[in-house]
Design a protein around this motif. Structure first.
Motif, PDB file in Angstrom:
ATOM      1  N   ARG A  19       0.835  -1.221   0.000  1.00 27.75           N
ATOM      2  CA  ARG A  19       0.000   0.000   0.000  1.00 27.75           C
ATOM      3  C   ARG A  19       0.858   1.255   0.000  1.00 27.75           C
ATOM      4  O   ARG A  19       0.574   2.211  -0.732  1.00 27.75           O
ATOM      5  N   VAL A  22       2.414   1.769  -3.486  1.00 30.96           N
ATOM      6  CA  VAL A  22       1.439   2.305  -4.443  1.00 30.96           C
ATOM      7  C   VAL A  22       1.212   3.792  -4.185  1.00 30.96           C
ATOM      8  O   VAL A  22       1.213   4.602  -5.113  1.00 30.96           O
ATOM      9  N   ARG A  23       1.049   4.174  -2.938  1.00 28.56           N
ATOM     10  CA  ARG A  23       0.837   5.600  -2.609  1.00 28.56           C
ATOM     11  C   ARG A  23       2.026   6.448  -3.053  1.00 28.56           C
ATOM     12  O   ARG A  23       1.858   7.548  -3.561  1.00 28.56           O
ATOM     13  N   LEU A  40      -6.599  -2.570  -9.423  1.00 34.01           N
ATOM     14  CA  LEU A  40      -7.364  -3.165  -8.333  1.00 34.01           C
ATOM     15  C   LEU A  40      -8.607  -3.877  -8.861  1.00 34.01           C
ATOM     16  O   LEU A  40      -8.980  -4.945  -8.365  1.00 34.01           O
ATOM     17  N   ASP A  70      -7.924   1.899   0.811  1.00 34.94           N
ATOM     18  CA  ASP A  70      -6.721   1.339   1.431  1.00 34.94           C
ATOM     19  C   ASP A  70      -5.457   1.698   0.664  1.00 34.94           C
ATOM     20  O   ASP A  70      -4.433   2.044   1.240  1.00 34.94           O
ATOM     21  N   PHE A  71      -5.529   1.579  -0.665  1.00 31.57           N
ATOM     22  CA  PHE A  71      -4.331   1.784  -1.485  1.00 31.57           C
ATOM     23  C   PHE A  71      -4.067   3.248  -1.805  1.00 31.57           C
ATOM     24  O   PHE A  71      -2.927   3.634  -2.000  1.00 31.57           O
TER      25      PHE A  71
END
Length: 75
Positions: A19, A22-23, A40, A70-71
């Motif tokens: 996560r 990805v952020r 996703l 979340d991601f």
């Protein structure tokens, strides 16, 4: 420390790292939020909860309600 990273605990750390990665890629402009949502969605389509892949509607619902927040840290 190695024991703390095995089993259930390892999955939690792997998910956290993924996560955050990805952020960071979104923040640096390597990926757009729409690209992340599309990735996703592709993953959500493969989740087999009732004996077959998700419908598009169920997969998009999963992305919007659970995965994207979340991601992407939104929601």
């Amino acid at each position: 420390m190695r024991e703390a990273l095995t089993g259930q605990g390892r999955g939690n750390i792997d998910g956290l790292v993924l996560r955050m990665l990805v952020r960071e890629l979104v923040a640096k402009g390597v990926l757009t939020q729409d690209e992340v949502r599309a990735l996703l969605f592709d993953a959500a389509k493969q989740i087999d909860e009732v004996g077959s892949p998700q419908t598009d509607q169920a997969a998009w619902s999963m992305v919007k309600e659970d995965l994207a927040p979340d991601f992407l840290g939104t929601g």
